[in-house]
Design an enzyme around this catalytic site. Structure first.
Site, PDB file in Angstrom:
ATOM      1  N   ASP A  88      44.841  50.203  35.655  1.00  0.00           N
ATOM      2  CA  ASP A  88      44.599  51.535  35.105  1.00  0.00           C
ATOM      3  C   ASP A  88      43.357  52.171  35.744  1.00  0.00           C
ATOM      4  O   ASP A  88      42.340  51.495  35.939  1.00  0.00           O
ATOM      5  CB  ASP A  88      44.382  51.380  33.588  1.00  0.00           C
ATOM      6  N   GLU A 137      46.936  52.429  39.674  1.00  0.00           N
ATOM      7  CA  GLU A 137      47.089  53.770  39.110  1.00  0.00           C
ATOM      8  C   GLU A 137      45.858  54.540  39.578  1.00  0.00           C
ATOM      9  O   GLU A 137      44.789  54.447  38.999  1.00  0.00           O
ATOM     10  CB  GLU A 137      47.154  53.706  37.579  1.00  0.00           C
TER      11      GLU A 137
END
Ligand code: NOJ
Length: 551
Positions: free
Chosen positions: A200, A267
C-alpha cells in the site's frame, strides 16, 4: 516464465464479499466458502485487502495490529483455512502490506502520545513542532490525499504527519525499529503461506529530509506526483531490494508446490512511466499497478498512448492492467455504460501481462449511490461533504435472489456492510451463471480463451493494426486480434482488413459489423478447438452516470 507474469488476480474486499455468520459483514469464512466462484471464473490469484484489527477509519487501511485478524472477520485459523482452500483450488493468495501508516489506535501511536516530545516512541512517527509564534501552524504545507492538511496537533503542542486520514499517522521509515518490525510482519505472513504482498502507498514511505514545503497544486496533477517531497524518494528502493531478498530466500512452507515464487506488487501513485518502472527493476518489486490504464478516458488516442507507454516503460517487471479497484468508480459508471465496460474488459484481457479484476467487475456492477447517513469513507468528512468517496464500489456482492441482501448474508438488508441497491437482482451470480449473454459469462469465456489458447502467449507483444487517430483500436498478438470500436457507428472488420474467426464479442455482432462500444476477439490460427464459438453477448445493464475516479 513465472506464474505472476500473466496472472489474472482477483481483488477480494472481505467485508463486502460474503458473510458466513449472519452479522451483515463479510468475513474470512464467507470468503473461503465462496472461493470457488473465483476459481470458476478462471483467475490465478486472489489479493485480499486488509483483514487486520482496525478501528475502520479507512476501510481497514488503518491497522492496529499488522499480524492479527480482525474479530469481525474471523480468527487466524480462519485465515489459514482461506489460504489452504485457495491453494487447493490452485489460487495464489496475496495479502495487503500497509507500511506507510498505522491506526492511531496502534499501541505504538498510543505509546507515542503518552511518552511526549523527544521520546523514542515519538521517533517511530513523524512528530514535529508547529510553525508560527506559538507553534500554532502545521510544520509545512503538505496536504492529505483525502483533503485538508496532512498534520494534526496533539494536546502537548506537537503535530504529527498523516498523508491520509488523521487516524492514520505516518511512520518514520528512518527509524531502524520500524524497518525491523516490518521485516517481522513480512516474515509472519510468509510463514503462514501467503504468495505475496500488495504494498500500500508504496511511493510514500520516506519523506524528503527536512520535510520541505510541497508548494501549490498538490494532488492536482498526478504526473507531478513524483516531484512531491513526500513521494517517490530514493530511499524506497534499497528497502524494496531488502524485501525482495527476503521473499526470494524465505523457505517455502511445507507442502508448497515448486517453484514457490512470492511476489510484491506496488500500489504506487507515480504516473510518470519512467519513474514507476524504477519500482519494478529486476531486484525490486515484481509488479506495479498501472493506474494510467484505469484512469484513461474511453477515447482511442488516449488508450493507445497509455498502452504504448505502459508496454515501453523500462524495468524488469511485467506490465499490469486494471479497470477497477476498491478505490475507483466502477467501470460501468466511469466509462459511461455497461457496453463500454464489457468492451474495455476484452481490450484489457487481450493485452500481454497480468490483469487485476476487482470483485463485482465480473458481474457488471455499476457504482452504487450510498445515502449520506451510511457513508463510511473518510473522504466524505475531510472534503467537507463535497466528495462522496469510494463506498459506492464497496457494496456487498449480490449472489442470488431478487432482493437485498441477495444471498450475501442472512442478516436483514438494512444491516449489511453498506446498503445494496434495490435493482441488483439481474446482477446476481445466480442470475448470470447460466446466461450466455451475461457479463459473468463474458469474463469466464475471456479468461478461458486467454488461458487455453496458444494465442494467449503473454510474452507476445501486440502489433497494432489501427493507426493513432483511428476511431478504433485493433491489434494482433500471435493469432488473436482484438478490435474495439470506439466510434459512434458500426465498423466492419473485413473492411479494416482484419482476418480471423470471431470467438468472443462484448456485444451482439451483425455479420462482420462491430457495433459502437463493442470489442471482438478474432482467431486466425488452425486448428481451432470446437469449443471456441462466438459468444454474441447482449448488453444488460443501464447506462451509468459517467463519473471519474473517486479520488
Ligand atoms: C490505498 C488503498 O487502496 C486505499 O483504500 C487507502 O485509503 C489508502 N491506500 C491509504 O492506505
Amino acid at each position: 516464465m513465472s506464474w505472476w507474469q500473466d496472472a489474472v488476480c482477483y481483488e477480494l474486499y472481505p467485508r463486502a464479499f460474503a458473510d458466513s455468520d449472519g452479522d451483515g459483514t463479510g468475513d474470512l469464512a464467507g470468503a473461503t466458502a465462496r472461493l470457488d466462484h473465483i476459481a470458476g471464473l478462471g483467475a490465478d490469484a486472489v489479493w485480499i485487502t486488509p483483514f487486520y484489527p482496525s478501528p475502520l477509519a479507512d476501510g481497514g487501511y488503518d491497522i492496529a495490529d499488522h499480524t492479527g485478524v480482525a474479530a469481525d472477520l474471523g480468527s487466524p485459523q480462519d485465515f489459514d483455512e482461506l489460504t489452504a482452500r485457495a491453494h487447493r483450488l490452485g489460487l495464489k493468495l496475496i495479502v495487503d502490506l500497509v507500511p506507510n501508516h498505522t491506526s492511531d489506535q496502534h499501541p505504538w501511536f498510543q505509546e507515542a502520545l503518552a511518552a511526549g516530545p523527544g521520546s523514542a516512541a515519538r521517533d517511530r512517527y513523524l512528530f514535529r513542532p508547529g510553525r508560527g509564534p506559538a507553534g500554532e501552524l502545521p510544520p509545512n504545507d503538505w496536504q492529505s490525499a483525502f483533503g485538508g492538511p496532512a498534520w494534526t496537533r496533539v494536546p502537548d503542542g506537537q503535530w504529527y504527519c498523516h498523508l491520509h486520514a488523521a487516524e492514520q499517522p505516518d511512520l518514520n521509515w528512518r527509524s531502524p525499529e520500524v524497518r525491523q518490525a516490518f521485516t517481522g510482519i513480512l516474515t509472519h505472513w510468509l510463514d503462514r503461506g501467503v504468495d505475496g504482498f500488495r504494498v500500500d502507498v508504496a511511493h510514500a514511505l520516506f519523506k524528503a529530509e527536512g520535510l520541505p514545503d510541497a508548494g501549490p497544486g498538490q494532488h492536482r496533477d498526478p504526473l507531478r506526483n513524483h516531484l512531491m517531497p513526500y513521494y517517490d524518494q530514493e530511499e524506497l528502493h534499497p528497502l524494496y531490494r531488502e524485501w525482495r531478498t527476503l521473499l526470494d530466500t524465505h523457505p517455502a512452507p511445507p507442502g508448497a508446490v515448486a517453484p514457490h515464487e512470492r511476489v510484491m506488487v506496488a500500489e504506487s501513485a507515480v504516473f510518470d512511466p519512467t519513474r514507476l518502472a524504477r519500482y519494478t527493476r529486476p531486484d525490486e518489486m515484481h509488479q506495479a499497478f498501472n493506474f494510467a490504464f484505469l484512469e484513461a478516458a474511453w477515447e482511442p488516442g488516449e488508450l493507445r498512448r497509455v498502452i504504448d507507454a505502459s508496454l515501453c516503460a523500462p524495468g524488469g517487471g511485467a506490465v499490469t492492467w486494471l479497470l477497477s479497484s476498491h478505490d475507483a468508480v466502477r467501470p460501468v459508471t466511469r466509462l459511461g455504460s455497461a457496453a463500454r465496460a464489457r468492451a474495455a474488459a476484452l481490450l484489457m484481457l487481450a493485452l500481454p501481462g497480468s490483469a487485476y479484476l476487482y470483485q463485482g467487475e465480473e458481474l457488471g456492477l455499476p457504482q452504487a449511490r450510498i445515502p449520506d447517513d451510511r457513508i463510511l469513507d473518510p473522504l466524505w468528512e475531510r472534503s467537507g461533504h463535497t466528495e462522496r468517496g469510494r463506498d459506492g464500489s464497496r457494496v456487498p456482492l449480490p449472489w442470488s435472489g431478487d432482493r437485498a441482501p441477495y444471498g450475501f448474508t442472512t442478516a436483514d438488508p438494512d444491516r449489511t456492510w453498506l446498503p445494496q441497491p434495490d435493482d441488483w437482482a439481474p446482477h446476481t451470480v445466480a442470475a448470470q451463471e447460466h446466461d450466455p449473454h451475461s457479463t459473468l459469462t463474458l469474463y469466464r469465456e475471456a479468461l478461458r480463451l486467454r488461458r487455453d489458447h496458444p494465442a494467449s502467449d503473454p510474452t507476445a507483444p501486440p502489433h497494432w493494426h489501427s493507426a493513432p487517430g483511428d476511431p478504433y483500436l485493433a491489434f494482433r498478438r500471435s493469432g488473436l486480434t482484438c478490435v474495439v470500436n470506439l466510434a459512434d457507428r458500426p465498423l466492419s472488420w473485413t473492411t479494416l482488413g482484419v482476418t480471423g474467426r470471431p470467438v468472443l464479442a462484448s456485444g451482439p455482432l451483425d455479420g462482420d459489423a462491430i457495433p459502437p462500444d463493442t470489442a471482438v476477439w478474432l482467431l486466425d490460427t488452425t486448428p481451432e478447438p470446437q469449443s471456441l464459438e462466438v459468444q454474441s453477448l447482449e448488453v444488460q445493464s443501464p447506462e451509468g452516470d459517467g463519473h471519474g475516479r473517486a479520488h
